[in-house]
Write a protein that holds these residues in place. Structure first.
Motif, PDB file in Angstrom:
ATOM      1  N   LYS A 443       1.039  -1.131  -0.067  1.00  0.00           N
ATOM      2  CA  LYS A 443      -0.133  -0.257   0.189  1.00  0.00           C
ATOM      3  C   LYS A 443       0.402   1.426  -0.492  1.00  0.00           C
ATOM      4  CE  LYS A 443      -3.729  -1.625   2.342  1.00  0.00           C
ATOM      5  NZ  LYS A 443      -4.982  -1.892   3.629  1.00  0.00           N
ATOM      6  N   THR A 444       1.397   1.249   1.175  1.00  0.00           N
ATOM      7  CA  THR A 444       2.779   2.286   1.189  1.00  0.00           C
ATOM      8  C   THR A 444       3.925   2.825  -0.559  1.00  0.00           C
ATOM      9  OG1 THR A 444       3.268   1.875   3.497  1.00  0.00           O
ATOM     10  CG2 THR A 444       4.815   3.256   2.185  1.00  0.00           C
ATOM     11  N   GLY A 447       0.689   2.725  -3.868  1.00  0.00           N
ATOM     12  CA  GLY A 447      -0.782   3.051  -3.157  1.00  0.00           C
ATOM     13  C   GLY A 447      -1.511   3.088  -5.314  1.00  0.00           C
ATOM     14  N   ASP A 448      -0.578   4.020  -5.418  1.00  0.00           N
ATOM     15  CA  ASP A 448      -0.901   4.923  -6.942  1.00  0.00           C
ATOM     16  C   ASP A 448      -1.512   3.701  -8.132  1.00  0.00           C
ATOM     17  OD1 ASP A 448       1.984   3.923  -6.924  1.00  0.00           O
ATOM     18  OD2 ASP A 448       1.712   6.270  -8.377  1.00  0.00           O
ATOM     19  N   VAL A 450      -3.275   0.968  -7.818  1.00  0.00           N
ATOM     20  CA  VAL A 450      -4.170  -0.084  -6.876  1.00  0.00           C
ATOM     21  C   VAL A 450      -5.192  -0.148  -7.896  1.00  0.00           C
ATOM     22  CG1 VAL A 450      -5.904  -0.843  -4.786  1.00  0.00           C
ATOM     23  CG2 VAL A 450      -3.800   0.033  -4.701  1.00  0.00           C
ATOM     24  N   GLN A 457      -4.797  -6.057  -6.553  1.00  0.00           N
ATOM     25  CA  GLN A 457      -5.920  -5.468  -5.048  1.00  0.00           C
ATOM     26  C   GLN A 457      -6.170  -7.065  -4.845  1.00  0.00           C
ATOM     27  OE1 GLN A 457      -9.694  -4.228  -7.722  1.00  0.00           O
ATOM     28  NE2 GLN A 457      -8.786  -1.679  -8.200  1.00  0.00           N
TER      29      GLN A 457
END
Length: 526
Positions: A443-444, A447-448, A450, A457
């Motif tokens: 996610k870190t 994240g862009d 996803v 996902q």
């Protein structure tokens, strides 16, 4: 050799059948193999087996030691380094000294140097025998770690004693300063050569354009090249192989691909499985040649058996007493230095450690390496008797200690003697922390991506399920049975698909079958 090829194929088939039987009746397979070899050797018409010492030292010993170094935990070895080194060196020396003194006092014509020759031969316990026995019982991690670490080093220490004793017999003198210099070179040189060549192989794996097959072959060549290189400069080949094995094992994830690691495990398990089976069968098959040698020097079989029983008792008693002595020293040392475990183990752990003293491969190889003649042309004194006593020690320790060790472990040790009950909890905690780290990292750093990447996902969802304890590793035994059934049905579907669609590339089917095999293999560790 060629005319006996069908015989060796038959022996291989017998080995496989006996190992399956041993697993069925829960008996260590070295015991059955030695007894079977002994029985087969008396069948009329069976080819005479002459075991060359080089066959054991240069073909069997290096890969078996190397494989053991790959499976042992360096972290656990370092944690228990004091007790491991005391067993691998001090206890081995005490055992060899005890045998030397008793043999010199009781056996006619046995000098103290010959006693050390015999002591160096029979002092190291066999790791393969202990491992085959311990897999049938639940043993505390402390004991298994100490035994695994000891098994890597005790062969080297016993062979060093054996070599110095052989020099003393041949020259009829022992020069201390020369022996000390030679001893230091064998240890320092062996470790240095092992680390150097191991580092070279590690770089070869990493920087050369190798594939899975090349990696597997290189790992098979590594122990032989290291052992021969060390022995050529009169260092300890055993320590060289062990040092290289520990170095490469501890860095395996840096130079081997995941596929090479998976393939390598399968290759080495099968390879060492065959080697272990053959070497224990050969021990039993060689008895007729050994007894024939006794007849040539006019020593009766009952007398030689008596000597063998006596030496076996000395070895068992000296190892048990040494085990208690090593623990006592550790308990005293904890008052001055930090030790791995400050708890008092009582009488249980030292007794079990002392009772795991089955002899095997290295003892046989060392005994067979004794030359028939000395450099001056005279016959090597008591050679045939030493060979026979070695065989009796191997046989009796396998039978007496090997058959009773599971009983003692179950009766003496309890589940509270170790933290084995909490290991699953620790494992699950590590899995959950790892899953949380994976989710946070994805996610870190991604994240862009996803929103526009459904597979990503799905990957994040998978690790979130892991962190919540909902994954394939938390399934119960009933679901494992269902999943195995599903995998088998999928295999049948693929086989039928391949048969019905003649235009389908079969390599695609095999690739999917391999995936199903990996899925089934995963279930073994859940």
């Amino acid at each position: 050799m060629l005319e006996n090829f069908p015989f060796y194929l038959g022996i291989l088939l017998v080995i496989l059948l006996l190992i399956m039987l041993a697993n069925k009746i829960k008996v260590a397979y070295p015991i059955l193999l030695v007894l079977a070899g002994l029985i087969i050797s008396f069948i009329p018409g069976i080819p005479v087996i002459n075991i060359e010492p080089d066959l054991i030292f240069f073909i069997f010993l290096p890969p078996l030691l190397y494989e053991a170094a790959w499976t042992v935990s360096w972290k656990e070895m370092w944690r228990w380094r004091r007790i491991i080194t005391s067993f691998a060196f001090v206890v081995v020396f005490v055992s060899a000294l005890s045998v030397a003194l008793v043999a010199n006092y009781i056996i006619p014509g046995f000098s103290l140097a010959l006693g050390f020759v015999l002591g160096g031969i029979v002092s190291p316990p066999d790791a393969v025998s202990a491992g085959a026995i311990l897999k049938f019982v639940k043993v505390p991690k402390t004991i298994s770690s100490i035994l695994e670490g000891e098994s890597l080093l005790n062969d080297a220490s016993s062979l060093i004693i054996f070599r110095f004793a052989m020099i003393a017999v041949a020259t009829e003198q022992f020069i201390f300063h020369k022996a000390a210099a030679s001893f230091s070179w064998m240890i320092v040189g062996g470790v240095s050569i092992g680390l150097l060549i191991g580092w070279i192989f590690m770089k070869a794996h990493k920087y050369l354009p190798t594939d899975v097959n090349v990696d597997s072959v290189l790992t098979l060549l590594t122990p032989y090249i290291i052992y021969l290189a060390a022995e050529e400069v009169h260092c300890s080949g055993v320590l060289a192989v062990v040092s290289a094995g520990l170095l490469l094992s501890n860095n395996r994830h840096r130079f081997l691909s995941s596929r090479s690691r998976i393939r390598g495990v399968n290759v080495w398990e099968s390879f060492c499985f065959i080697l272990n089976g053959f070497v224990f069968m050969l021990i039993g098959l060689d008895l007729p040649q050994i007894t024939k040698g006794l007849e040539e020097v006019n020593i009766s079989i009952p007398t030689a058996v008596g000597y063998g029983v006596m030496i076996t008792i000395v070895l068992i008693v000296s190892r048990i007493l040494s085990s208690y002595g090593a623990v006592i020293v550790t308990l005293i040392a904890r008052n001055f230095i930090k030790v791995a475990d400050s708890k008092n183990p009582g009488y249980k752990v030292p007794f079990i450690l002392g009772w795991t003293g089955m002899r095997g491969v290295v003892s046989l190889a060392a005994a067979l390496s004794i030359p028939v003649y000395l450099n001056n042309g005279n016959g090597f004194p008591q050679r045939n008797l030493i060979l026979f006593i070695t065989f009796i020690v191997i046989l009796l320790t396998l039978l007496i200690q090997g058959l009773t060790l599971p009983y003692f472990i179950k009766k003496i040790l309890t589940d509270n003697d170790d933290d084995t009950l909490s290991r699953n909890e620790v494992y699950n905690n590590i899995r959950q922390e790892l899953a949380e780290f994976a989710t946070h990292y994805l996610k870190t750093n991604y994240g862009d991506q996803v929103e526009s990447n459904p597979p990503l996902q799905h990957l994040i969802l998978k690790w979130e399920q892991h962190s919540n304890g909902i994954d394939d590793e938390s399934i119960g035994e009933d679901l494992k049975v269902i999943y195995l059934d599903l995998l088998n049905q999928q295999r049948h579907w693929l086989i039928n698909k391949n048969r019905e669609d003649q235009s389908l590339d079969e390599s695609i089917i095999r690739r999917q079958m391999h995936y199903l095999d990996i899925e089934e293999e995963k279930l073994r560790y859940l």
